[in-house]
Every structure is written in structure tokens, then in C-alpha cells.
Write a protein that holds these residues in place. Structure first.
Motif, PDB file in Angstrom:
ATOM      1  N   GLY A  91       0.787  -1.330  -0.195  1.00 44.68           N
ATOM      2  CA  GLY A  91      -0.038  -0.010  -0.031  1.00 44.68           C
ATOM      3  C   GLY A  91       0.905   1.382  -0.032  1.00 44.68           C
ATOM      4  N   THR A  92       2.192   1.381   0.238  1.00 44.11           N
ATOM      5  CA  THR A  92       3.028   2.396   0.345  1.00 44.11           C
ATOM      6  C   THR A  92       3.823   2.524  -0.781  1.00 44.11           C
ATOM      7  OG1 THR A  92       4.505   1.114   1.676  1.00 44.11           O
ATOM      8  CG2 THR A  92       2.937   2.447   2.724  1.00 44.11           C
TER       9      THR A  92
ATOM     10  N   TYR B 250      -1.176   5.207  12.246  1.00 47.26           N
ATOM     11  CA  TYR B 250       0.318   5.285  12.646  1.00 47.26           C
ATOM     12  C   TYR B 250       1.147   4.998  11.251  1.00 47.26           C
ATOM     13  CZ  TYR B 250      -0.660   6.209  17.315  1.00 47.26           C
ATOM     14  OH  TYR B 250      -1.091   6.748  18.307  1.00 47.26           O
ATOM     15  N   ARG B 251       2.277   5.426  11.044  1.00 44.66           N
ATOM     16  CA  ARG B 251       3.117   5.000   9.934  1.00 44.66           C
ATOM     17  C   ARG B 251       4.364   4.530  10.746  1.00 44.66           C
ATOM     18  NH1 ARG B 251       3.329   6.053   4.818  1.00 44.66           N
ATOM     19  NH2 ARG B 251       2.061   7.769   4.857  1.00 44.66           N
ATOM     20  N   VAL B 252       4.702   3.357  10.360  1.00 44.44           N
ATOM     21  CA  VAL B 252       5.859   2.548  10.852  1.00 44.44           C
ATOM     22  C   VAL B 252       6.935   2.907   9.693  1.00 44.44           C
ATOM     23  CG1 VAL B 252       6.981   0.469  11.834  1.00 44.44           C
ATOM     24  CG2 VAL B 252       4.531   1.036  12.003  1.00 44.44           C
TER      25      VAL B 252
ATOM     26  N   SER C 156       7.998   1.606   4.742  1.00 41.41           N
ATOM     27  CA  SER C 156       6.892   1.682   5.443  1.00 41.41           C
ATOM     28  C   SER C 156       5.717   1.289   5.363  1.00 41.41           C
ATOM     29  CB  SER C 156       6.577   3.668   5.136  1.00 41.41           C
ATOM     30  OG  SER C 156       5.769   3.779   3.975  1.00 41.41           O
ATOM     31  N   GLN C 157       4.838   1.176   6.332  1.00 36.95           N
ATOM     32  CA  GLN C 157       3.435   0.608   6.374  1.00 36.95           C
ATOM     33  C   GLN C 157       2.624   1.565   7.341  1.00 36.95           C
ATOM     34  OE1 GLN C 157       0.931  -0.598   5.396  1.00 36.95           O
ATOM     35  NE2 GLN C 157       1.416  -2.600   5.062  1.00 36.95           N
ATOM     36  N   LEU C 158       1.414   1.488   7.017  1.00 37.93           N
ATOM     37  CA  LEU C 158       0.228   2.217   8.061  1.00 37.93           C
ATOM     38  C   LEU C 158      -0.260   1.092   8.834  1.00 37.93           C
ATOM     39  CD1 LEU C 158      -0.953   4.402   5.120  1.00 37.93           C
ATOM     40  CD2 LEU C 158      -0.051   5.298   7.241  1.00 37.93           C
ATOM     41  N   VAL C 159      -0.738   1.445  10.149  1.00 35.67           N
ATOM     42  CA  VAL C 159      -1.296   0.454  10.998  1.00 35.67           C
ATOM     43  C   VAL C 159      -2.431   1.564  11.853  1.00 35.67           C
ATOM     44  CG1 VAL C 159       0.406   0.800  12.706  1.00 35.67           C
ATOM     45  CG2 VAL C 159      -1.259  -1.237  12.767  1.00 35.67           C
TER      46      VAL C 159
END
Length: 511
Positions: free
Chosen positions: A388-389, A488-490, A501-504
Motif C-alpha cells: 500500500g505504500t 500510525y506510519r511505521v 513503510s507501512q500504515l497501521v
């Protein structure tokens, strides 16, 4: 005496000759179209103008508003039956797509999705004029074939408009240059929509110079089954999982992502999904039958898109196949991080001694496994990144610009499809406020020099960097306790590769 110069905005004009030959920025004369993936278009209610999707991430954490908009997005009978003929004769109007996603978004199983702003700007930076780049927002709830017909119409109109603009600007019409053609940059489901458009309109295919797909599941994604099976996830917040599953079960677009390859692990055999399997897992048997028939058609009659280059996510922990269990009389799908080798004859490769099918981890981008994103082309570019990123991944944007300018792909900073590289894994069902999240980093021999950080995707507020601790098989983990419900963005920065990166989503506790 004058020459043609550049005014800095992609426009060329006559300027006095100062004795030094000018150097022009390289530009493509083609018309470009950005096609987003599933969830990647903002949707609104046509009658009321109310935004139903992609406007405010707070909709995902508030049960009062979340239940309402997720319920409105259910596909009715007319929407479920819509196909390419519907799109040409009588397009649906209940819900309309207005723009590409401009804010980060998230859903259970599908996980995070970044905006398409950077991808759009990357193409504008290498065209003669920003108007050469057009977005194609579409109602991703509906069938790929339906949206493909709409794209074919819009792409032809965009190309005609752009050719008229080029013809009206003498400075854009250098002697001997070819006529402008089309370039598609498509993410995820968008690649399937482009394929459908070009299949349906051979003349449009002839007018297309290149198609760039980014993480497109040509063979489907096993994660789509997990999205239909969310009632059995046993995770919180239960309201969100329950309402997302109920919505997904009505959507042709979700069913069009079902895996068409052998993915159901029976131990001594591996089977393709049937409509009955999908219904048992929580989907719709009719929608599944239509989608699985399309997979069969493409296996038997493959369609090659013109100038197709596939950008493929690599080295991420990815669900590739499924086990089935039973709970309370219902089928429960369990994702597995391996696939099965298939020989040139189409048969499963088996161990010579035991006869057991040969299992192999093919990795992927966290959502689409490698073979699915590679299907249909040998012109693959591998990057370390989450599905997704990828639309804002620096290496993806660099390669898109190079392809638009018709340059050789050259070296890049991604992988080679072997799965050997850094990976990031976050909870695919999100988390609950007050409970720590476990974040995992894979594929690294040591955490030395590695930075894992978390920031709010809505406010930009940065949390303290996290400490990685060791685990087996080159896996490192850290725990993060969010101080508020939020998206949040990790970010994983190894110092040697483009950050991953990934969103959660972290939700409030169930009421």
C-alpha cells in the motif's frame, strides 16, 4: 536572433540567443494516466454529496460514523451485476468516484494505502505540460470489467485532448517526432483495470506505448479470502471487522482479487478455489464464480499489454496460500507464507521420495506474492516495499520517471525476486488503544545501524525510535504502545536501502 527556450513550467518560448546553446529538460510527449488500486479513489454519495470513503481517517475509528459509511458502500444487486456492457450503455450513478486518494487510508487485512499525489507529480515532472497527466478515479467496489470499460472511454478522450493541445503548440511539435501515445501507471487492482480496458478496446491498445504496473495481483491475492473471512478473525475492534467483512462480501471488486492459482493447501494436494469454497469462507458464490471464470480465461488465453513493465515488491512477509479449519461449523481461512512450485506441464512439483507438493516461500509486498505481480511480463523491477505504500516509494517513483522518458531501466536499489532483503511486518488487523503492537523486521543479519520509528500519519507527530531485539531466522522485533487511537506510519530505515513503510490503525476499545 532567437531560439526556443524553456520557461520552467514545461512551456517553450522564443528567447534571445546569448551565445551558449541551451540544454532542455528531457520530457515525454505522451499522455499519462494514473490508475489507483482498490480503496484508492475517494467515493461520495451522488445524491447528497456526502463523502463515503477516503476523506477522513477518523471515520475508521468512530463506530457511530464508521458503521454508517461502511453500510452505504455495500453493493446492491444492480451494482453486483454491472459489467463492461453496463458501463458502455448505462453507467451506474448511486456512488461516484471524485478524486484519487489524497490522505493515508487503512482497512483490516488490506492494511495501509498511501495517497497517489507523489506518483501523479512524478509523471508531471517528465511531461511537456502537467495537463498531459490525468487521474482515473473509479468506484473500486465494482467489477474490474465495468471499470475497464469506463477507463477505455476516458483514456481515449484524454489522448484526443492531449493530441489537440500538442498540435496547437508548434514548439511541442519537433520535426520527426512521433505522435503522442498513452502511458498508464497503475497500482494494485488498477493494473487489472488497465488490462481490461486494453482487452476491450484493441485500438486503444495500439495507441498505448507502455503500461507500468505496481504490485498488481494478476493471479489474485490470498489476502482477499482473509478479508471475506474476517468474522472468524477473533480480533478487536469487533465492530470494524464485522462491518468490513459484511461490506466486502457484497463487492465484485473484492471478489475480482480472489486467487486463481492453486492456493488451498490440502496437505497432499493443493487445489484452486471454487465458488463453494469462497461462500464457505464468507464470500458470495455468484461473484466468486464470475471472478474465477476470468482467471480461467486468462490462463487459457493470456493477454499481453503493450510495453508492460511490472514493479514487484520483494522480501516482505506475504500470505501466499491458505489452510482451512473449521470453527463453529464454519470455514476458517488461515494464511500461510509459502506457495507451491508448478512445472511447465502445469502440474504440481512433488518431492521424489514422499510425493508431497514442494513448498517454497516466494515472498512479495505483504499483500501480493511475487509470482502474481510478475505474471504476464519478464520486464520486472524489484523493490523492497509494502504494497500500500509503493505509490510513494522513492525507487518506484524513480523507475516510473525513467520508463516515461523511455530510458533503460538500469540499476535500481531493490531486490532480485529472491526474497533476500529487509522486510517489515505490522499487525494486519491493526491494534487497540492501550495494548502494545508487535512490529517485526525480517531479512537482516543484525539491527546495527537500523532505525525503526513510528509517527502519526494524521498529525506527523514522531514517537521515539524503537529498540529491536533478536529472534530466530534473522527476525527482529520491537513493541510499540500507542498513546492515542490514530493511524500510525511505521518506517524501517536500514541505511542501505530506500526506507520501507507501512500504515497501521489503532482503534479505541470496543464499546
Amino acid at each position: 536572433m532567437g531560439i526556443v527556450g524553456d520557461d520552467g513550467d514545461g512551456h517553450r518560448r522564443a528567447v534571445p540567443y546569448a551565445g551558449v546553446p541551451p540544454v532542455f529538460e528531457d520530457r515525454t510527449r505522451d499522455a499519462c494516466i494514473v490508475v489507483p488500486g482498490i480503496m484508492g479513489s475517494v467515493l461520495e454519495d451522488t445524491a447528497t454529496g456526502a463523502e463515503l470513503w477516503g476523506a477522513d481517517p477518523g471515520m475508521l475509528t468512530d463506530p457511530l460514523t464508521g458503521k454508517g459509511f461502511l453500510g452505504t458502500l455495500h453493493a446492491n444487486g444492480q451494482e453486483q451485476a454491472a459489467d463492461d456492457d453496463t458501463a458502455r450503455r448505462n453507467p451506474l450513478t448511486r456512488i461516484r468516484a471524485t478524486t484519487l486518494l489524497t490522505k493515508p487510508w487503512w482497512l483490516p487485512v488490506f492494511e495501509g494505502l498511501d495517497p497517489y499525489t507523489d506518483l501523479h507529480k512524478a509523471l508531471q515532472s517528465v511531461t511537456l505540460n502537467p495537463r498531459a497527466v490525468a487521474p482515473f478515479p473509479y468506484d473500486w467496489r465494482l467489477a474490474v470489467a465495468y471499470n475497464g470499460a469506463l477507463l477505455a472511454r476516458e483514456a481515449r478522450a484524454h489522448l484526443a485532448r492531449w493530441r489537440e493541445q500538442v498540435a496547437a503548440r508548434p514548439e511541442w511539435r519537433a520535426a520527426g517526432e512521433r505522435q503522442s501515445r498513452l502511458l498508464f501507471a497503475a497500482h494494485s487492482m488498477g493494473g487489472l483495470v488497465v488490462r481490461a480496458a486494453l482487452e476491450q478496446d484493441p485500438e486503444l491498445a495500439a495507441d498505448t506505448r507502455a503500461v507500468i504496473t505496481v504490485g498488481t495481483p494478476f493471479l489474485g491475492s490470498a489476502k482477499s479470502v482473509l478479508a471475506l473471512n474476517l468474522l472468524h478473525a477473533g480480533a478487536k475492534p469487533a465492530w470494524l471487522l464485522r462491518h468490513v467483512q459484511a461490506m466486502a462480501a457484497t463487492l465484485p471488486g473484492v471478489h475480482d482479487l480472489l486467487p486463481g492459482y492453486r492456493c488451498l493447501d490440502r496437505g497432499l494436494d493443493v487445489e484452486r478455489l471454487t465458488p463453494a469454497d469462497v461462500a464457505r469462507f464468507g464470500g458470495d458464490a455468484h461473484l466468486a464464480a464470475r471472478a474465477l471464470d476470468e482467471h480461467t480465461r486468462h490462463r487459457e488465453s493470456p493477454f499481453t499489454m503493450p510495453g508492460h513493465r511490472a514493479i514487484v515488491g520483494d522480501a516482505q512477509v506475504t500470505v501466499q496460500t491458505l489452510d482451512e479449519h473449521e470453527r463453529a461449523g464454519r470455514g476458517v481461512a488461515v494464511g500461510r507464507h509459502h506457495a507451491f512450485d508448478v512445472g511447465e506441464d502445469g502440474e504440481l512439483v512433488r518431492d521424489s521420495l514422499t510425493g508431497i507438493p514442494a513448498r517454497r516461500n516466494t515472498y512479495g509486498d505483504g499483500t501480493v506474492h511475487g509470482p502474481s505481480a510478475q505474471a504476464g511480463t519478464e520486464a520486472n523491477i524489484y523493490v523492497f516495499g509494502q504494497h500500500g505504500t509503493l505509490p510513494r516509494h522513492d525507487e518506484v517513483l524513480r523507475q516510473v520517471r525513467r520508463i516515461a522518458l523511455e530510458r533503460p531501466q538500469g540499476a535500481h536499489l531493490g531486490g532480485d525476486g529472491s526474497g533476500d532483503g529487509p522486510g517489515l511486518e505490522t499487525p494486519h488487523l491493526g491494534g487497540n488503544f492501550g495494548e502494545p503492537l508487535t512490529l517485526r523486521v525480517t531479512g537482516l543479519d543484525t539491527p546495527a545501524g537500523v532505525r525503526l520509528s513510528v509517527r502519526s500519519a494524521t498529525t506527523g507527530r514522531l514517537n521515539h525510535p524503537l529498540t529491536l531485539t533478536g529472534g530466530p531466522d534473522r527476525t527482529w522485533s520491537a513493541r510499540f504502545t500507542p498513546d492515542a487511537p490514530d493511524l500510525y506510519r511505521v518506517v524501517l530505515d536500514t541505511g542501505s536501502h530506500v526506507p520501507i513503510s507501512q500504515l497501521v490503525l489503532v482503534s479505541p476499545p470496543d464499546a
